[in-house]
Design an enzyme around this catalytic site. Structure first.
Site, mmCIF file in Angstrom:
data_model
loop_
_atom_site.group_PDB
_atom_site.id
_atom_site.type_symbol
_atom_site.label_atom_id
_atom_site.label_comp_id
_atom_site.label_asym_id
_atom_site.label_seq_id
_atom_site.Cartn_x
_atom_site.Cartn_y
_atom_site.Cartn_z
ATOM 1 N N SER A 60 -23.547 -32.243 25.490
ATOM 2 C CA SER A 60 -24.208 -31.933 24.223
ATOM 3 C C SER A 60 -24.105 -33.029 23.170
ATOM 4 O O SER A 60 -24.899 -33.049 22.242
ATOM 5 C CB SER A 60 -23.655 -30.632 23.665
ATOM 6 O OG SER A 60 -22.275 -30.757 23.432
ATOM 7 N N HIS B 118 -26.754 -26.400 27.747
ATOM 8 C CA HIS B 118 -27.792 -27.235 27.131
ATOM 9 C C HIS B 118 -28.904 -27.645 28.101
ATOM 10 O O HIS B 118 -29.821 -28.354 27.716
ATOM 11 C CB HIS B 118 -27.169 -28.486 26.498
ATOM 12 C CG HIS B 118 -26.371 -28.160 25.274
ATOM 13 N ND1 HIS B 118 -26.940 -28.047 24.029
ATOM 14 C CD2 HIS B 118 -25.058 -27.884 25.124
ATOM 15 C CE1 HIS B 118 -26.005 -27.733 23.151
ATOM 16 N NE2 HIS B 118 -24.849 -27.626 23.786
ATOM 17 N N LYS C 177 -28.777 -20.436 23.127
ATOM 18 C CA LYS C 177 -29.445 -21.699 22.759
ATOM 19 C C LYS C 177 -30.952 -21.574 23.056
ATOM 20 O O LYS C 177 -31.653 -20.964 22.273
ATOM 21 C CB LYS C 177 -28.768 -22.861 23.480
ATOM 22 C CG LYS C 177 -27.286 -22.963 23.062
ATOM 23 C CD LYS C 177 -26.604 -24.181 23.585
ATOM 24 C CE LYS C 177 -25.093 -24.109 23.474
ATOM 25 N NZ LYS C 177 -24.564 -24.022 22.123
#
Ligand code: PMP
Length: 397
Positions: A186, A214, A244
């Site tokens: 990340s 991610h 996310k």
């Protein structure tokens, strides 16, 4: 009244953090966490959210959440194994397994929680874990909780991993061995070398564990890093977050049925913490449906990511080696990085600085997270503010 020892401990430590500029000041948002946010009455272009696809505010998800609240209320009422498993939880887990290309999946209350749960349910003090040095904090904590020996390997250094795996296997000291990596890192946006990791894992009989917080919704047409490399059959634990790209909250493990059955009887947050709310679950299901029906949002995310990267690179900024939409702008010295981020904010761009100890000393950066929801106009404005602040502070010529 709190004890004197506690007060002294808190005051001296808080003061130290404040003096070093490491005390987090939190500014609450007065708007949804979309491409433009409002803080203290000011509108800012938001380049700091993990809402990669803009789904956190999508109507379809909001409607699904509203309907679930109407039907099931706001709380699940118990832990999963007592009677906190609604039919919605089962549907979510079926969808997740399908989405990830695995036999089964299990949902947790967060991605953080999920790493604490899954690692310690399988590994113990007789085992060892090979862990990339840049793995996320929740992986580190999950490893610690398991009491397995933690063997850190240099970031994405396959020679180092191979040597350490060989040594661990040949030492005869450990019953089980596991290799753990983030799918996408990340802070830099680089992708784990999964094909090489799988090869080493096969050579030394390592379990494989990929936290794709991610990568999901970003790589592999949205299905994640494991799919991106076509390795669905080779990764034992596919971890993801619902917070996310999915846009809601929660975490999950996708894998073989036996693994998921084991986690359902042995992982402590599943057994001892109340399950995800009906609204969270229903919105997550709707989100996965959006992602499986079309790759349009994922394509827009990449378009925007590439656009911002090119814009900043052309201006002369050091944007590192990101292979994903995550766009670090490496400034270097910590104080300068923090000042840079503050100036961006004053000019209308919200992009957080990330400095030591989160990243190595001297590699302070402002991390930009473009999303599918940004327009070209927003990105152009952000790039021109970067240019102004960069020149003013001598970061670019
Ligand atoms: N793993 C990784 C790699 C992450 O980046 C994060 C989020 N910061 C998490 C786990 C935790 O996920 P969540 O926010 O859902 O707890």
């Amino acid at each position: 009244m709190s004890s004197k020892t506690l007060e002294q401990f808190l005051i001296s430590n808080l003061n130290e953090l404040k003096e070093k500029g490491l005390y987090n000041v939190i500014d609450p948002l007065e708007s949804p966490n979309g491409p433009v946010i409002k803080i203290k009455g000011r509108e800012l272009i938001n380049l700091s959210s993990n809402n990669y696809l803009g789904l956190a505010t999508a109507d379809r998800l909001k409607k699904a959440a509203e309907k679930a609240i109407e039907q099931f209320g706001v709380g699940a009422g118990a832990v999963r194994t007592i009677n906190g498993t609604l039919e919605l939880h089962v549907k979510l887990e079926e969808k997740l397994a399908e989405f990830k290309g695995t036999e089964a999946a299990i949902a947790y209350q967060s991605g953080f929680n999920c790493n604490m749960a899954a690692i310690s349910a399988v590994m113990d003090k007789n085992d060892a874990i090979l862990s990339d040095e840049l793995n996320h904090a929740s992986i580190i904590d999950g490893c610690r909780l398991s009491r397995a020996k933690i063997i850190r390997f240099n970031h994405s250094d396959m020679d180092d991993l191979r040597a350490k795996a060989k040594e661990a296997r040949e030492s005869g000291l450990y019953k089980k061995l596991m290799v753990i990596t983030d799918g996408v890192f990340s802070m830099d946006g680089d992708i784990a070398l999964l094909p090489e990791i799988v090869e080493i894992a096969e050579e030394y009989d390592l379990m494989t564990y990929v936290d794709d917080a991610h990568g999901s919704g970003v790589l592999g047409k949205g299905a994640g890093t494991v799919k991106h490399f076509g390795l669905q059959d080779k990764i034992d634990f596919q971890i993801g977050t619902l917070s996310k790209a999915i846009g809601v909250v929660g975490g999950y493990v996708a894998g073989k049925k036996n693994l998921i059955d084991w986690l359902k009887v042995r992982s402590r947050p599943f057994l001892f913490s109340t399950s995800l709310t009906p609204a969270d679950v229903a919105a997550s299901i709707a989100s996965i449906e959006v992602l499986t029906e079309s790759t349009e949002l994922v394509e827009r995310l990449w378009e925007n990511g590439n656009y911002l990267k090119k814009g900043l690179k052309d201006l002369g900024f050091n944007i590192g080696n990101s292979e994903t939409p995550i766009t670090p702008c490496i400034i270097g010295e910590e104080k300068l990085t923090q000042e840079f981020s503050k100036r961006l904010d004053e000019e209308g761009v919200y992009a957080k600085s990330i400095v030591f100890p989160t990243v190595p000393a001297g590699t302070g950066r402002v991390r930009n997270m473009p999303t599918a929801a940004h327009t070209k106009e927003m990105l152009d404005k952000a790039i021109s503010i970067y240019e102004k602040v960069g020149k003013e502070m001598g970061v670019i010529k």
